[in-house]
Write a protein that holds these residues in place. Structure first.
Motif, PDB file in Angstrom:
ATOM      1  N   LEU A 133      -8.478   3.621  -5.388  1.00  0.00           N
ATOM      2  CA  LEU A 133      -7.893   4.678  -4.585  1.00  0.00           C
ATOM      3  C   LEU A 133      -6.395   4.431  -4.459  1.00  0.00           C
ATOM      4  O   LEU A 133      -5.971   3.404  -3.930  1.00  0.00           O
ATOM      5  CB  LEU A 133      -8.554   4.723  -3.211  1.00  0.00           C
ATOM      6  CG  LEU A 133      -9.973   5.288  -3.236  1.00  0.00           C
ATOM      7  CD1 LEU A 133     -10.845   4.607  -2.216  1.00  0.00           C
ATOM      8  CD2 LEU A 133      -9.936   6.785  -2.983  1.00  0.00           C
ATOM      9  N   THR A 134      -5.600   5.359  -4.961  1.00  0.00           N
ATOM     10  CA  THR A 134      -4.153   5.234  -4.878  1.00  0.00           C
ATOM     11  C   THR A 134      -3.661   5.728  -3.528  1.00  0.00           C
ATOM     12  O   THR A 134      -4.377   6.411  -2.782  1.00  0.00           O
ATOM     13  CB  THR A 134      -3.478   6.032  -5.987  1.00  0.00           C
ATOM     14  OG1 THR A 134      -3.772   7.431  -5.800  1.00  0.00           O
ATOM     15  CG2 THR A 134      -3.984   5.586  -7.360  1.00  0.00           C
ATOM     16  N   ILE A 138      -4.972  -9.739  -1.917  1.00  0.00           N
ATOM     17  CA  ILE A 138      -3.723  -8.987  -1.853  1.00  0.00           C
ATOM     18  C   ILE A 138      -2.798  -9.530  -2.930  1.00  0.00           C
ATOM     19  O   ILE A 138      -2.480 -10.726  -2.934  1.00  0.00           O
ATOM     20  CB  ILE A 138      -3.069  -9.086  -0.465  1.00  0.00           C
ATOM     21  CG1 ILE A 138      -3.940  -8.379   0.582  1.00  0.00           C
ATOM     22  CG2 ILE A 138      -1.654  -8.481  -0.475  1.00  0.00           C
ATOM     23  CD1 ILE A 138      -3.432  -8.497   1.999  1.00  0.00           C
ATOM     24  N   ASN A 139      -2.429  -8.668  -3.868  1.00  0.00           N
ATOM     25  CA  ASN A 139      -1.576  -9.061  -5.001  1.00  0.00           C
ATOM     26  C   ASN A 139      -2.106 -10.318  -5.697  1.00  0.00           C
ATOM     27  O   ASN A 139      -1.350 -11.200  -6.093  1.00  0.00           O
ATOM     28  CB  ASN A 139      -0.129  -9.263  -4.560  1.00  0.00           C
ATOM     29  CG  ASN A 139       0.567  -7.950  -4.245  1.00  0.00           C
ATOM     30  OD1 ASN A 139       0.055  -6.879  -4.554  1.00  0.00           O
ATOM     31  ND2 ASN A 139       1.734  -8.028  -3.620  1.00  0.00           N
ATOM     32  N   ILE A 195       0.704  -0.210   1.060  1.00  0.00           N
ATOM     33  CA  ILE A 195      -0.296  -0.334   0.000  1.00  0.00           C
ATOM     34  C   ILE A 195      -0.075   0.753  -1.050  1.00  0.00           C
ATOM     35  O   ILE A 195       0.006   1.944  -0.724  1.00  0.00           O
ATOM     36  CB  ILE A 195      -1.721  -0.232   0.578  1.00  0.00           C
ATOM     37  CG1 ILE A 195      -1.980  -1.409   1.528  1.00  0.00           C
ATOM     38  CG2 ILE A 195      -2.757  -0.220  -0.538  1.00  0.00           C
ATOM     39  CD1 ILE A 195      -3.329  -1.344   2.216  1.00  0.00           C
ATOM     40  N   ALA A 196      -0.013   0.339  -2.312  1.00  0.00           N
ATOM     41  CA  ALA A 196       0.104   1.296  -3.419  1.00  0.00           C
ATOM     42  C   ALA A 196      -1.264   1.748  -3.891  1.00  0.00           C
ATOM     43  O   ALA A 196      -1.473   2.925  -4.190  1.00  0.00           O
ATOM     44  CB  ALA A 196       0.886   0.676  -4.576  1.00  0.00           C
ATOM     45  N   GLU A 197      -2.217   0.830  -4.007  1.00  0.00           N
ATOM     46  CA  GLU A 197      -3.565   1.194  -4.411  1.00  0.00           C
ATOM     47  C   GLU A 197      -4.548   0.108  -3.999  1.00  0.00           C
ATOM     48  O   GLU A 197      -4.180  -1.058  -3.823  1.00  0.00           O
ATOM     49  CB  GLU A 197      -3.655   1.459  -5.910  1.00  0.00           C
ATOM     50  CG  GLU A 197      -3.190   0.328  -6.797  1.00  0.00           C
ATOM     51  CD  GLU A 197      -3.139   0.758  -8.265  1.00  0.00           C
ATOM     52  OE1 GLU A 197      -3.817   0.118  -9.082  1.00  0.00           O
ATOM     53  OE2 GLU A 197      -2.421   1.720  -8.572  1.00  0.00           O
ATOM     54  N   THR A 233       0.257  -4.015  -3.430  1.00  0.00           N
ATOM     55  CA  THR A 233       1.296  -3.473  -2.561  1.00  0.00           C
ATOM     56  C   THR A 233       2.315  -2.660  -3.354  1.00  0.00           C
ATOM     57  O   THR A 233       2.388  -2.719  -4.583  1.00  0.00           O
ATOM     58  CB  THR A 233       2.028  -4.600  -1.823  1.00  0.00           C
ATOM     59  OG1 THR A 233       2.727  -5.410  -2.768  1.00  0.00           O
ATOM     60  CG2 THR A 233       1.056  -5.462  -1.037  1.00  0.00           C
ATOM     61  N   LYS A 234       3.105  -1.896  -2.623  1.00  0.00           N
ATOM     62  CA  LYS A 234       4.198  -1.151  -3.229  1.00  0.00           C
ATOM     63  C   LYS A 234       5.278  -2.109  -3.705  1.00  0.00           C
ATOM     64  O   LYS A 234       5.371  -3.255  -3.257  1.00  0.00           O
ATOM     65  CB  LYS A 234       4.774  -0.153  -2.233  1.00  0.00           C
ATOM     66  CG  LYS A 234       3.809   0.950  -1.826  1.00  0.00           C
ATOM     67  CD  LYS A 234       4.444   1.886  -0.816  1.00  0.00           C
ATOM     68  CE  LYS A 234       3.478   2.991  -0.411  1.00  0.00           C
ATOM     69  NZ  LYS A 234       4.056   3.893   0.610  1.00  0.00           N
TER      70      LYS A 234
END
Length: 987
Positions: free
Chosen positions: A140-141, A188-189, A210-212, A236-237
């Motif tokens: 989910l983006t 996360i990442n 959050i990017a996706e 993350t963005k």
């Protein structure tokens, strides 16, 4: 030879549909994606990020295939340059864990037909056909989430995926595929942020950063482990070549919220729902900046989030404790992400984020139950959760076919409370008509300010493309240091019960005329502990033909837990977890796919086990006759009469690590099998079905029985005397063996127990083997079977709709690491298997057995400036139990277990046979406004639980007047409205 139309569909679908809701096992990374496809041998392929200028170029091999992996998620232009100088370009979006397919020539030999340029029609679709994937995964983006009315947290996003349900008993966490909510992994990442104390929490970045989010619900490859349920992978963005700034605010006012619920016992003796006077206001606000520090090379993304929440609660708990509770949270969170493209061959990513949350709580007595009439002020508590996290990652590209990455991270998860009046004993009076609280204690127990867990983790991953084979291999290691110290306020707590409700040990003789009993409990435990987990893996994705992919992987994991003295008390090396899978592109054009996988998954021993089993725990409960008088003064403790019983569970001395763990302990693991089919219906619609079978193949829990080991020892040559103690000294070898197991052993129930016990009282441990037949424990079992039907219509700028229906059945004799039906969060140390009688009638439908679940969500652009969104989740209720006391003479164990067996009113009450909770229906709606006259400005109104459903989601399943069997405990959240506004602009 395939025709031009087929190839055009393959390119379009591979690049446009297999972007956001797909998963890739074919050599995919947990932080990056891939562009792959076919071109003429000798061509060069270049991918260039339109956001950062990052670029990679490779040559197409003799077989006509190419692959550019480990690409940071984002938008890319793919350019083919032929030997004649001609070029073709494609625009694609790369998402984490997926392969975006871009073909420039026909896959069949000798066909060099060039494809026309295609336009990517969307950036989001649920479960599209990604023929490079053998796993069950949803991505989910940010754009997809922004179009939906969902909670702005990781769990709310994960609950959109098929096969996930919300936990009833442990807060905002989810169960995946029938597993307990404590058996998931969160990243996360690429850094594991799962709280390993009990698996029921995790670190989170501010949601706006959050990017996706990738949600893996099954079939994931050997790269991932330490999970039996699912994996949630957050990206993350990051900064781009354009400076952008913005801010947003989300306000959920109490004035637009429906009434909270509470229970009330009606005149007909049944529980009913009435309104409560609770109140809650929440405001979340964000500001961010993003851009190039050095164009095409060095980028920054920074975000600050503030949160102000006020919650007022007026009520009683199940012991009639009247309490007014006023919580105020003022939390500062943030995210900083730095990306440095040193060269096109070497990239460094640095991430730092804070999710520390601090809450203050003022506590008052209430003059009347459920009223706003406040009595005496009890004090103020402070709670701290979360912490600071740091991640560094390097990725190197060596030639066309080899990539290497290295990651290091450190994470903190505090879980501490600051409590006043800790010198005051906690006094609770459960007698009808009496004040429920006395004295000056604010809480029954407290923890130290530094309580929590710190994780240091390292991992290396490599990918090597060798012709039709893509090999991935790597290793990772993590060390968790835990601090835990809990003490009874004042060193002791007093609970007063009417004589019929007092939890007395079996065989206790109560003097005639006694009307009330005082239970005095001395409890403390804790220390500093460490846990070390490591793993390495190897996997091969073999493109056997243009249409058939075979996947094989193997993962080796090791677990090591140390006690409070730094001595290893549980260790297991070389657990092998094989993974196999296939993906068949039936027509060769990505329109029909058959796939399947099989795998084994392990989970480590949680640090909760370190604390409870190997810490310096003191737990002594003494029972006295109570005549109704109190000491008065500040403490106002009960005056104790005749002592009638005493149970020593532990004395405060850390046990020898050899005396608490079975020598032959095997970790908890699960086997999984999935077979699926997907079909492209039109250019925008696709649908599919998955059949899932999961079976727990080895269980692990603690065993805490005295009688069965004692009786076995007495019958097998160990000296025996009457079953009593003299001044606390053990009087026989059989007693020693019984007492040695009664302090709890971590073991594999259903198997022989290999125990080290001081049989002769001389301090020397002797190894004995008690056969499984003597312990009479069943083998832990949990089986999950499901059929998932899913569909999607991709977003084309006008509308999208996605959804799933899941039929599932979860059955067995244990939920797993935690026990939802009595809300016991002791991961790996639940009351299950503590002794044989507790497991009688335990086989049945489990707490996460939700037979039916329907999820439909989507959005529609009704005008240039207006958009609507909807999210509907409907699921059936879970099964209910009646936990009562054993019939007279049924169990001889010297325990304090009350209302814990599968007997009710003295009659067998098998698991899950007391009916089910009602179906829950939750509809959310969103209206969004993005005016053309102010580019970058947006406003939204989200309504959750539109129809204000008030279904009970959990009840009290213990039986007794004090515990109020079937008393409602939790309900659906009442209807609420979230108002949000934001503005984004570029320089």
């Amino acid at each position: 030879m395939r025709n031009h139309y087929q190839l055009l569909k393959r390119s379009t679908l591979g690049a446009a549909l297999a972007l956001c809701f797909a998963g890739g096992v074919q050599a995919q990374s947990n932080t990056a994606g891939t562009v792959s496809g076919r071109a003429a041998s000798g061509d060069t392929i270049t991918v260039t990020s339109s956001d950062t200028g990052f670029s990679r170029t490779i040559s197409v091999g003799q077989d006509g295939g190419y692959r550019l992996s480990q690409l940071p998620p984002g938008k890319y232009t793919v350019t083919r340059k032929g030997s004649d100088g001609a070029t073709n370009t494609r625009d694609v979006v790369v998402n984490v864990g997926t392969a975006s397919n871009v073909d420039f020539v026909a896959p069949s030999a000798g066909d060099a037909a060039q494809l026309e340029t295609v336009t990517v029609i969307g950036t989001g679709a649920i479960n599209p056909i990604d023929v490079s994937s053998v796993e069950s995964s949803t991505i989910l983006t940010e754009e997809a989430i922004d179009r939906l009315p969902v909670g702005r947290d990781t769990t709310s996003v994960a609950l959109l995926a098929p096969g996930t349900v919300r936990s009833d008993s442990f807060g905002n966490v989810a169960s995946f595929g029938g597993s307990s909510a404590a058996e998931n992994a969160y990243y996360i990442n690429g850094f594991n942020v799962t709280n390993i104390r009990n698996g029921l929490a995790y670190n989170e970045v501010p949601f706006e950063g959050i990017a996706e989010t990738q949600v893996k619900t099954g079939g994931y490859g050997a790269e991932f482990g330490r999970s039996l349920g699912g994996v949630v992978n957050v990206i993350t963005k990051r900064g781009t070549n354009e400076w952008t700034f913005g801010g947003s605010a989300y306000y959920t006012p109490n004035s637009l919220r429906s009434s909270f619920r509470r229970e009330d016992l009606g005149s007909d003796g049944r529980w009913g729902l009435v309104d409560a006077e609770h109140e809650q206001d929440e405001l979340i606000y964000n500001v961010y900046g993003s851009g190039p520090i050095l164009k095409d090379r060095l980028f920054l993304f920074a975000l600050y989030q503030g949160n102000k929440t006020e919650t007022d609660l007026y009520g009683t708990n199940f012991t009639n404790l009247r309490r007014g509770q006023f919580d105020k949270s003022n939390n500062d969170k943030g995210l900083v992400k730095i990306d440095w493209n040193i060269t096109d061959s070497h990239v460094i990513e640095l991430t730092a984020f804070r999710d520390r949350e601090e809450t203050t709580r003022d506590v008052f007595q209430l003059l009347e139950p459920w009223s706003k009439r406040l009595g005496a002020f009890q004090g103020t508590q402070s709670f701290v959760t979360g912490g600071d996290n740091y991640i560094a990652k390097w990725t190197g590209y060596f030639g066309d076919n080899f990539t290497l990455s290295a990651l290091a991270g450190r994470g903190e998860y505090r879980n501490a409370s600051i409590t006043p009046n800790t010198d005051c004993p906690f006094v609770q009076d459960n007698r009808p008509g009496q004040p429920s609280r006395r004295g000056c204690a604010v809480a029954a127990a407290f923890s130290t300010e530094d309580a929590g867990d710190d994780r240091d983790a390292y991992r290396i991953d490599a990918e090597w493309v060798l012709g039709d084979h893509t090999l991935r291999f790597g290793l990772d290691r993590e060390e968790i240091n835990s601090i835990a110290k809990n003490e009874s306020s004042g060193g002791i707590s007093f609970t007063i019960d009417p004589v019929g409700d007092a939890p007395l040990p079996p065989g206790t003789i109560v003097p005639p005329g006694t009307t009330a009993i005082v239970t005095a409990r001395e409890f403390s435990n804790g220390g500093e502990f460490s846990t070390k987990n490591q793993a390495y893996y190897l996997e091969d994705s073999w493109q056997i033909s243009d249409t058939f992919l075979a996947y094989a992987g193997i993962r080796n994991e090791s677990f090591e837990n140390l006690n409070a003295d730094g001595i290893v008390f549980a260790k297991k090396d070389d657990t092998w977890a094989p993974r196999l899978g296939f993906s068949w592109d039936v027509n060769g054009d990505s329109t029909t796919k058959v796939f399947g996988n099989a795998g084994r998954y392990y989970i480590p021993i949680m640090t909760n086990t370190n604390v409870r089993l190997s810490g310096a725990e003191r737990d002594i409960q003494t029972y006295f006759v109570f005549d109704g008088t109190f000491s008065g003064g500040r403490f106002d403790t009960p005056v104790l009469g005749q002592q009638i019983a005493r149970v020593v569970q532990s004395t405060g001395v850390a046990a020898d690590p050899r005396s608490v763990v079975d020598d032959n302990l095997s970790p908890l693991f699960q086997d999984e099998y999935i077979l699926g089919f997907q079909q492209q219906l039109t250019d925008k619609w696709s649908a599919g079905i998955r059949a899932i079978h999961r079976k727990m193949s080895s269980g692990m829990d603690d065993y805490c029985a005295y009688q069965a080991p004692h009786d076995w020892a007495a019958a097998n040559g160990f000296s025996s005397t009457p079953d009593d103690e003299v001044d606390g000294e053990i009087t026989s070898e059989a007693d020693a063996i019984g007492e040695g197991t009664a302090h709890c052993f971590l073991m594999n129930p259903g198997q022989d127990l290999s125990a080290n016990i001081d049989i002769n009282g001389d301090g020397t441990l002797e190894k004995i083997k008690i056969p499984a037949s003597a312990l009479r424990l069943p083998t832990p079992t949990r089986t999950y079977n499901a059929l998932e039907f899913f569909f999607e219509r991709v977003w084309d700028g006008k509308w999208t709709m996605q959804g799933s229906y899941t039929w599932s059945k979860s059955i067995g004799n244990t939920e797993g690491y935690v026990k939802s039906d009595i809300a016991q969060p002791d991961a790996g140390l639940t009351q299950d298997f503590d002794f044989a009688e507790l497991m009688e009638n335990s086989y049945g439908y489990l707490p996460n057995d939700r037979r039916h679940a329907l999820k439909i969500f989507g959005s529609y652009q009704i005008a240039d400036e207006w958009r609507i969104g909807a999210n509907l989740i409907v699921q059936s209720g879970r099964p209910l139990n009646c936990f009562g006391d054993f019939p007279e003479g049924r169990s001889k164990e010297k325990t304090l277990y009350t209302n814990s067996s599968f007997f009710c009113d003295g009659v067998a009450a098998p698991r899950g046979t007391r009916g089910r909770l009602d179906w829950t229906r939750n509809l959310g709606l969103q209206v969004a406004y993005e005016p053309k006259w102010a580019a970058g400005l947006w406003a939204k109104l989200d309504v959750f639980n539109v129809t204000d459903e008030s279904t009970v989601t959990s009840v009290r399943e213990r039986q007794s007047p004090r515990n109020r069997h079937l008393q409602p405990l939790t309900w659906q959240a009442p209807r609420s409205v979230r108002l949000s506004v934001g503005y984004d602009f570029s320089l």
